[in-house]
Design a protein around this motif. Structure first.
Motif, mmCIF file in Angstrom:
data_model
loop_
_atom_site.group_PDB
_atom_site.id
_atom_site.type_symbol
_atom_site.label_atom_id
_atom_site.label_comp_id
_atom_site.label_asym_id
_atom_site.label_seq_id
_atom_site.Cartn_x
_atom_site.Cartn_y
_atom_site.Cartn_z
ATOM 1 N N VAL A 1 0.852 -1.184 0.000
ATOM 2 C CA VAL A 1 0.000 0.000 0.000
ATOM 3 C C VAL A 1 0.891 1.239 0.000
ATOM 4 C CG1 VAL A 1 -1.741 1.321 1.266
ATOM 5 C CG2 VAL A 1 -1.870 -1.190 1.205
ATOM 6 N N LYS A 2 0.740 2.042 -1.033
ATOM 7 C CA LYS A 2 1.550 3.245 -1.175
ATOM 8 C C LYS A 2 0.970 4.392 -0.363
ATOM 9 C CE LYS A 2 3.808 5.727 -4.994
ATOM 10 N NZ LYS A 2 3.814 5.871 -6.473
ATOM 11 N N ARG A 3 -0.358 4.524 -0.433
ATOM 12 C CA ARG A 3 -1.023 5.550 0.366
ATOM 13 C C ARG A 3 -2.523 5.288 0.395
ATOM 14 N NH1 ARG A 3 0.139 8.217 -4.408
ATOM 15 N NH2 ARG A 3 -1.674 9.019 -5.544
ATOM 16 N N VAL A 4 -3.164 5.861 1.388
ATOM 17 C CA VAL A 4 -4.621 5.883 1.476
ATOM 18 C C VAL A 4 -5.016 7.347 1.478
ATOM 19 C CG1 VAL A 4 -6.644 5.289 2.832
ATOM 20 C CG2 VAL A 4 -4.689 3.719 2.776
ATOM 21 N N GLY A 5 -5.699 7.759 0.422
ATOM 22 C CA GLY A 5 -5.993 9.187 0.308
ATOM 23 C C GLY A 5 -7.267 9.441 -0.469
ATOM 24 N N SER A 6 -7.381 10.654 -0.977
ATOM 25 C CA SER A 6 -8.593 11.091 -1.656
ATOM 26 C C SER A 6 -8.399 11.034 -3.166
ATOM 27 C CB SER A 6 -8.949 12.509 -1.224
ATOM 28 O OG SER A 6 -10.164 12.924 -1.796
ATOM 29 N N LEU A 7 -9.468 10.691 -3.871
ATOM 30 C CA LEU A 7 -9.436 10.621 -5.332
ATOM 31 C C LEU A 7 -10.644 11.361 -5.882
ATOM 32 C CD1 LEU A 7 -8.280 9.341 -8.005
ATOM 33 C CD2 LEU A 7 -9.903 7.469 -7.615
ATOM 34 N N LEU A 8 -10.413 12.242 -6.847
ATOM 35 C CA LEU A 8 -11.497 12.943 -7.538
ATOM 36 C C LEU A 8 -12.025 12.026 -8.635
ATOM 37 C CD1 LEU A 8 -13.138 15.575 -8.020
ATOM 38 C CD2 LEU A 8 -11.347 16.246 -9.646
ATOM 39 N N VAL A 9 -13.308 11.651 -8.554
ATOM 40 C CA VAL A 9 -13.884 10.710 -9.516
ATOM 41 C C VAL A 9 -14.817 11.425 -10.491
ATOM 42 C CG1 VAL A 9 -13.646 8.747 -7.960
ATOM 43 C CG2 VAL A 9 -15.732 10.138 -7.871
ATOM 44 N N SER A 10 -15.367 10.674 -11.431
ATOM 45 C CA SER A 10 -16.162 11.263 -12.519
ATOM 46 C C SER A 10 -17.385 12.021 -12.039
ATOM 47 C CB SER A 10 -16.599 10.165 -13.491
ATOM 48 O OG SER A 10 -15.505 9.696 -14.222
ATOM 49 N N SER A 11 -17.926 11.626 -10.889
ATOM 50 C CA SER A 11 -19.111 12.308 -10.358
ATOM 51 C C SER A 11 -18.790 13.695 -9.828
ATOM 52 C CB SER A 11 -19.728 11.475 -9.232
ATOM 53 O OG SER A 11 -18.824 11.377 -8.140
ATOM 54 N N GLY A 12 -17.498 13.998 -9.702
ATOM 55 C CA GLY A 12 -17.080 15.271 -9.121
ATOM 56 C C GLY A 12 -16.847 15.188 -7.629
ATOM 57 N N ASN A 13 -17.057 14.021 -7.048
ATOM 58 C CA ASN A 13 -16.858 13.827 -5.611
ATOM 59 C C ASN A 13 -15.439 13.362 -5.309
ATOM 60 O OD1 ASN A 13 -19.586 14.425 -5.011
ATOM 61 N ND2 ASN A 13 -20.184 12.326 -5.515
ATOM 62 N N GLN A 14 -15.007 13.672 -4.106
ATOM 63 C CA GLN A 14 -13.739 13.151 -3.600
ATOM 64 C C GLN A 14 -14.047 11.893 -2.791
ATOM 65 O OE1 GLN A 14 -10.608 14.285 -4.011
ATOM 66 N NE2 GLN A 14 -10.955 16.277 -4.976
ATOM 67 N N VAL A 15 -13.418 10.765 -3.136
ATOM 68 C CA VAL A 15 -13.667 9.528 -2.411
ATOM 69 C C VAL A 15 -12.345 8.960 -1.901
ATOM 70 C CG1 VAL A 15 -15.698 9.017 -3.821
ATOM 71 C CG2 VAL A 15 -13.501 8.033 -4.452
ATOM 72 N N GLN A 16 -12.439 8.244 -0.776
ATOM 73 C CA GLN A 16 -11.246 7.604 -0.232
ATOM 74 C C GLN A 16 -10.805 6.480 -1.176
ATOM 75 O OE1 GLN A 16 -11.608 5.154 3.360
ATOM 76 N NE2 GLN A 16 -9.896 6.259 4.276
ATOM 77 N N SER A 17 -9.508 6.351 -1.358
ATOM 78 C CA SER A 17 -8.994 5.298 -2.235
ATOM 79 C C SER A 17 -7.703 4.736 -1.663
ATOM 80 C CB SER A 17 -8.753 5.837 -3.651
ATOM 81 O OG SER A 17 -7.738 6.828 -3.631
ATOM 82 N N VAL A 18 -7.415 3.505 -2.062
ATOM 83 C CA VAL A 18 -6.196 2.826 -1.642
ATOM 84 C C VAL A 18 -5.309 2.634 -2.870
ATOM 85 C CG1 VAL A 18 -5.219 0.715 -0.663
ATOM 86 C CG2 VAL A 18 -7.350 1.653 0.265
ATOM 87 N N VAL A 19 -4.103 3.197 -2.817
ATOM 88 C CA VAL A 19 -3.150 3.089 -3.921
ATOM 89 C C VAL A 19 -2.136 2.003 -3.567
ATOM 90 C CG1 VAL A 19 -1.448 4.304 -5.334
ATOM 91 C CG2 VAL A 19 -3.445 5.537 -4.463
ATOM 92 N N ILE A 20 -2.009 1.008 -4.443
ATOM 93 C CA ILE A 20 -1.135 -0.133 -4.178
ATOM 94 C C ILE A 20 -0.071 -0.240 -5.267
ATOM 95 C CG2 ILE A 20 -1.016 -2.634 -3.815
ATOM 96 C CD1 ILE A 20 -4.022 -2.528 -3.091
ATOM 97 N N GLU A 21 1.172 -0.314 -4.844
ATOM 98 C CA GLU A 21 2.288 -0.561 -5.765
ATOM 99 C C GLU A 21 2.425 -2.072 -5.914
ATOM 100 O OE1 GLU A 21 6.490 0.467 -4.669
ATOM 101 O OE2 GLU A 21 6.090 2.101 -6.096
ATOM 102 N N THR A 22 2.269 -2.570 -7.106
ATOM 103 C CA THR A 22 2.213 -4.013 -7.303
ATOM 104 C C THR A 22 3.610 -4.632 -7.347
ATOM 105 O OG1 THR A 22 2.236 -3.928 -9.721
ATOM 106 C CG2 THR A 22 0.116 -3.668 -8.651
ATOM 107 N N ASP A 23 3.669 -5.918 -6.952
ATOM 108 C CA ASP A 23 4.938 -6.652 -7.065
ATOM 109 C C ASP A 23 4.927 -7.599 -8.261
ATOM 110 O OD1 ASP A 23 3.336 -8.768 -6.271
ATOM 111 O OD2 ASP A 23 4.115 -8.834 -4.226
#
Length: 451
Positions: free
Chosen positions: A78-100
């Motif tokens: 897991v690289k970070r847990v933060g906010s993502l701006l999505v198509s609806s215009g809302n900010q949603v929590q997201s999990v960013v994962i660096e893959t192995d």
């Protein structure tokens, strides 16, 4: 009540990828997995930066009853847990994962023990299943019917009426065993006496296959739908297969029906067999900006850019859509992720992406004639422009399914479906204010009475 008599529109099918067996996409370097990929309360992240995760591991727990868990689609860190701006215009929590790139499976993966209705519903909820045809409604909630005698028909939605999209078609052809197993679960646990497999007539291979598979099976029928858009709309589908009308403000179960997407049903059966939750999607990638249209299987959270590159996009698309050109949602940038309910990515070049300038309404009535819900889009537009909330309520704008038929047939190229969407938002505020005022007056009356 004949207002739901199917009209709709005849649109080009562009089913270029119907014969394209899905190809698995290489694992991307990074995935971004939103906690909100369904209707209802977002999931809550249960991992933090630095955590090691594996495929199928829970990374987001449901945020309420109308919600769904979220699982890691890759193995990595897991690289970070933060906010993502999505198509609806809302900010949603997201999990960013660096893959192995190893795609190691979480040790806790095991088939669920399903023995009765409750354990079946528990399994559906744990799987993370949502409406995979694009709606994204948590499937366990849809199937949680307290009184099973209300279920008169379960409709398997194989219409796939949008142009370009063929991912459901591939499921029907490639995963027929799982769909048939899913039907058995519906018969056993929901006690469904009538199962209707509904397929649009432009898919003769699917119709032939399921007529063969369902032959001699009690309580299962294959219904061939006309190739008229929007056959896949829930209310339209219920009416055209059962003759029932879903009342305004009510759910399909109020008309004795449950509608489940064919890919959702296949996934549920696969989950009960394997225990692997929803971590990947078959996505149709097509459109005028794509050189090599195809169906790809991608981990949830994969950047759309990876899909476009794999399918040889000509240039940066002028417009990119989640879904098809009729009801698709515009994507702000190609780094947005594949979601649970992403059944297609449509990439359009300038010729197809730039809409013509609208002109004055000529009162031709084509929008009314082709609306499957028999609404009056031109009058709704007029009421919205004049901020006439009472008129919006009387014109039943909330019945609009935003299928886009009105805009498609309008010779003046007016943005009718967009106005309908805005009008529904305006009407919600008006009705909420009206309800609050009624409650205030009732409370004041009770207070005066008490004195």
């Amino acid at each position: 009540m004949s207002f739901l008599r199917m009209t709709g529109v005849h649109i080009p099918h562009y089913k270029n990828t119907a014969d394209c067996v899905p190809v698995r996409l290489p694992v991307p370097d990074v995935v971004t997995i939103p906690m909100s990929m369904h209707i209802g309360a977002p999931a809550r992240a249960v991992v933090k930066a630095g955590d090691k995760v594996k495929v199928g591991q829970l990374i987001g727990e449901p945020g309420g009853f109308v919600s769904a868990p979220v699982h890691s689609s890759v193995s990595g860190t897991v690289k970070r847990v933060g906010s993502l701006l999505v198509s609806s215009g809302n900010q949603v929590q997201s999990v960013v994962i660096e893959t192995d790139k190893k795609q190691e499976v979480w040790e806790g993966i095991a088939p669920p023990q399903v023995t009765d209705l409750q354990s079946f519903l528990d399994a559906v909820r744990a799987s993370g299943a949502v409406g995979l045809g694009g709606a994204g409604f948590p499937t366990s909630v849809k199937l949680s019917v307290k009184d099973l005698s209300r279920i008169e028909a379960v409709i398997i939605n194989g219409a796939e009426c949008e142009p370009y999209i063929t991912s459901d078609t591939r499921t029907m052809l490639d995963d027929a065993d799982y769909i048939m197993q899913g039907i058995e679960y519906l018969q056993k646990y929901l006690q469904a006496k009538r199962i209707i497999v509904a397929i649009e007539s432009n898919k003769p291979g699917c119709i032939k296959l399921y007529k063969e598979r369902c032959a001699g099976r009690q309580g299962i029928e294959v219904h061939k739908l006309p190739s008229t858009y929007p056959q896949g709309g829930e209310k339209v589908l219920i009416y055209n297969t059962t003759g029932r009308i879903v009342p305004e403000g009510k759910l399909p179960i109020d008309a004795g029906a449950i509608v489940i997407n064919c890919t959702t049903l296949a996934f549920i059966a696969k989950y009960i067999e394997t225990g692997m939750p929803l971590v990947e999607k078959c996505v149709t990638v097509d459109g005028s900006a794509i050189q090599k249209p195809c169906n790809v299987i991608a981990p949830i959270g994969t950047p759309l850019r990876s899909l476009l590159q794999f399918c040889e996009v000509e240039d940066e698309p002028v417009k990119l859509l989640y879904g098809g050109p009729m009801m698709g949602i515009a994507v702000p940038d190609p780094d947005q992720p594949v979601l649970k309910n992403t059944n297609a990515i449509t990439a359009l070049d300038e010729k197809d992406a730039v809409p013509p300038e609208p002109t004055a309404c000529i009162k031709c009535g084509r929008c009314v004639a082709h609306c499957p819900m028999r609404l009056m889009p031109a009058m709704i537009e007029n009421a919205y422009n004049h901020k006439n909330d009472e008129a919006l309520e009387q014109l039943k704008v909330n019945l609009c399914m935003e299928c886009g038929c009105c805009s498609y047939v309008c010779p003046a190229k007016r943005h009718l479906v967009m106005v309908n969407k805005l009008a529904k938002g305006r009407l919600r505020k008006y009705q909420a204010a009206k309800k609050a005022e009624a409650e205030r007056k009732a409370a004041a009356a009770e207070e005066a009475k008490a004195k």
